[in-house]
Design a protein around this motif. Sequence first.
Motif, PDB file in Angstrom:
ATOM      1  N   GLU A 317      28.582 135.233  70.953  1.00 17.60           N
ATOM      2  CA  GLU A 317      27.055 135.801  69.696  1.00 17.60           C
ATOM      3  C   GLU A 317      26.562 134.181  69.011  1.00 17.60           C
ATOM      4  N   ALA A 318      27.131 133.085  69.739  1.00 22.23           N
ATOM      5  CA  ALA A 318      26.768 131.712  69.456  1.00 22.23           C
ATOM      6  C   ALA A 318      25.654 131.531  69.754  1.00 22.23           C
ATOM      7  N   PRO A 319      25.181 130.472  68.118  1.00 20.41           N
ATOM      8  CA  PRO A 319      23.780 130.122  68.362  1.00 20.41           C
ATOM      9  C   PRO A 319      23.229 129.201  68.911  1.00 20.41           C
ATOM     10  N   ASP A 323      24.869 125.109  74.542  1.00 24.64           N
ATOM     11  CA  ASP A 323      25.784 123.482  75.044  1.00 24.64           C
ATOM     12  C   ASP A 323      27.338 124.007  74.547  1.00 24.64           C
ATOM     13  N   LEU A 324      27.472 125.445  73.845  1.00 27.05           N
ATOM     14  CA  LEU A 324      29.092 125.347  74.417  1.00 27.05           C
ATOM     15  C   LEU A 324      29.710 125.893  75.787  1.00 27.05           C
ATOM     16  N   LEU A 325      28.173 126.334  76.432  1.00 24.77           N
ATOM     17  CA  LEU A 325      29.003 126.449  77.664  1.00 24.77           C
ATOM     18  C   LEU A 325      29.494 125.521  79.078  1.00 24.77           C
ATOM     19  N   ASN A 326      27.760 124.713  78.332  1.00 23.24           N
ATOM     20  CA  ASN A 326      28.489 123.204  79.320  1.00 23.24           C
ATOM     21  C   ASN A 326      29.406 121.884  78.555  1.00 23.24           C
ATOM     22  N   GLN A 327      29.757 122.018  77.606  1.00 23.20           N
ATOM     23  CA  GLN A 327      30.741 121.661  77.297  1.00 23.20           C
ATOM     24  C   GLN A 327      32.052 121.940  78.078  1.00 23.20           C
ATOM     25  N   HIS A 328      32.483 123.470  77.728  1.00 22.37           N
ATOM     26  CA  HIS A 328      33.838 123.965  78.974  1.00 22.37           C
ATOM     27  C   HIS A 328      33.306 123.997  80.405  1.00 22.37           C
ATOM     28  N   ALA A 329      32.576 123.875  80.821  1.00 18.52           N
ATOM     29  CA  ALA A 329      31.889 123.648  82.037  1.00 18.52           C
ATOM     30  C   ALA A 329      31.809 122.112  82.746  1.00 18.52           C
ATOM     31  N   GLN A 330      32.245 121.435  81.838  1.00 14.33           N
ATOM     32  CA  GLN A 330      32.270 120.498  81.760  1.00 14.33           C
ATOM     33  C   GLN A 330      33.961 119.786  81.930  1.00 14.33           C
ATOM     34  N   ALA A 331      34.192 120.647  80.867  1.00 15.48           N
ATOM     35  CA  ALA A 331      35.753 120.183  80.842  1.00 15.48           C
ATOM     36  C   ALA A 331      36.667 121.032  82.294  1.00 15.48           C
ATOM     37  N   VAL A 332      36.322 121.430  83.073  1.00 10.59           N
ATOM     38  CA  VAL A 332      36.955 122.106  84.378  1.00 10.59           C
ATOM     39  C   VAL A 332      36.068 121.670  85.632  1.00 10.59           C
ATOM     40  N   ALA A 362      23.280 128.698  83.358  1.00 10.21           N
ATOM     41  CA  ALA A 362      22.327 128.414  84.531  1.00 10.21           C
ATOM     42  C   ALA A 362      22.579 126.591  85.130  1.00 10.21           C
ATOM     43  N   PRO A 363      22.365 125.557  83.732  1.00  6.27           N
ATOM     44  CA  PRO A 363      22.150 124.485  84.186  1.00  6.27           C
ATOM     45  C   PRO A 363      23.758 124.162  84.222  1.00  6.27           C
ATOM     46  N   SER A 364      24.589 124.788  83.881  1.00  6.91           N
ATOM     47  CA  SER A 364      26.097 124.411  83.959  1.00  6.91           C
ATOM     48  C   SER A 364      26.629 124.774  85.375  1.00  6.91           C
ATOM     49  N   VAL A 365      26.014 125.704  85.506  1.00  5.54           N
ATOM     50  CA  VAL A 365      26.088 126.011  88.046  1.00  5.54           C
ATOM     51  C   VAL A 365      25.145 125.751  88.079  1.00  5.54           C
TER      52      VAL A 365
END
Length: 607
Positions: A317-319, A323-332, A362-365
């Motif tokens: 539900e985060a607006p 950006d949050l998904l990208n941060q998490h994907a970047q972390a791993v 999509a941008p993260s994967v």
Amino acid sequence: MAEPTTHTRPLTRSLDPLPGESLGGYLLRLSHRLRLSPIQLARRIGTAAPSATRLGRRLLLDLDADGFARVTRLSSDEARSLTLVPWQDRYPPIARALHRPVSESRDDWLFNDLPRYCPQCLAGDGSPIQQDHGGSWKKFWHLPIAFVCPDHRVFLQHRCPQPHELTRSITHLITQTADTTLQPAQCRLPAVGQSRSQGRTVPSCGVRLDQLDQFEHGGGLRPDPPMLNTQLRILDHLGPGCPPGDAVSYFSDLRVLVALLCASWPLGQELIPPGARDAVAAHIRALGAGQRQAHDQPPRDPTATAGILTAAASLREAPDLRDLLNQHAQAVRNGPPSRIPWTYVFERHSSTCSALVRQAAAPSVRSYRRTGPRGTRIPDRTGGYRPEHIPAFLEERWYQEHLAPLQIDAEVKSVRRLAAVLLVQQASGRARGDAADFLGINPAGGQFAATSTLLRWLRDGQDAFNAALHNLAEKLDRGTDPTNYQRRREVLRDWSLPSETWNEIITRLPPVPGPVRPNLDDRVRQEASAFVWAYATCGEPLFAPRHIEAEQPPDTRQAWRQRRANTWFQLSRTDALNHYTALRGLLCEHGDALIEKIESGTSTSIR
């Protein structure tokens, strides 16, 4: 599994199902009422074969509801309500299990490893029938998304107070099926200290699970409001008030987001309610967090389940989800984006995820290098721009507004090609090479790829590139009356400047002073045709049709190819000689006329 036949006599006594009751709970209560063991009852009503000694959880999917209903004096709807089948169009693991062979139906998100229960629910509501035979073992408790009892606002339990050594999952619907001495709420695990070599004669534990002090046995924790609200929303999505498609997307979203949170831990731990953080951390340690694997296993502990699903629901539900998904994907990320652990889970379930999560993820994967075997996937974007609205060479104004600020000046051509391919890929679900084919920039049929220089830049700058491309895609989504570049490419696929049209154009050129006259032969007509084609389609001359050249002998074609670059340079340079400046102006004028004819849909011949 045996099936009730028309010769199986209905029972003389039966029971009405309790609200939300599971097949296993119903069999326990009915066998207790009839003073039979669960396996004896199952054989009697045809739910188990005459020689069977076990009752597996697969009965929750494969029960012959009509036959069961006839023998137990229930309606078919009542019998079916005891199974998981009514949720098949809402909870994806159920649907997958129903449509796969039993040997292939293993899904960690289908059943809990250990039975979950609420002691107060098992104790019943005080009515005479529940005082005699206990309360409801609810079918929702079988699912790994169950962690709180909303009626009593307590965490579900998943263990007996006795120290049973459980080294593997319990896959039976009912254990100790031959035991006739147990009340339905008693623990049916083998008694502690008893050898399993005794087989069916090993005594049962017998602890009354309905008499536990819920708060004390639950470690002194109660679910906080966010956890309770998450459980209520999950139940709402299983109910008739929620459209089935929305429910499927919701549960798929939660699954892939749980995998991302596990893979990127401890990033995101602030999303976990404080009372559940230790349990979630223990679950992730058990998964082997940080290893290159898909973190696609739900927790055994209901408290950990509550924490991780509440966090996933909050993340969803985060607006600023993208950006949050990208941060998490970047972390791993310890390699190219297509190899990070959670992407395996995302790729497996993206077809049932919501458009919101697909577009955000999509941008993260996505990987900016050669892709593997081609395959069409569900588009990342739906309802906005379409593939035909993308030119093969990204429009200059789009590039200047969104990508030029990234200062990849040495790779402008490669960036504009790659951006166009990715925009088509997002809108169509095509593989990278197929998207390039659609744009006409993959003429050899090989896999389209960015240049090695651009790939090196993307290793450090891909997050900025992703963001810029996402902003451009959102702008295109909002656009009105977009240009259909694919139609222009199709209309001009077999086009070149006819000789008579070419002669009309060159006769309008201003005279060139001096004795040397410019060459305006068929070779130049071919390059002029490529220029006009690229102007009208917003493409590149390199990929233009070359029908004039194709008619020439091989040695002539070779000679023409060697002189292409110089002609293109003269036509495109801003400081060109007067002759080329005038020729470019006339070619652009002809290109505008072609565009007008194509856009108007006129039947007039395109020349």
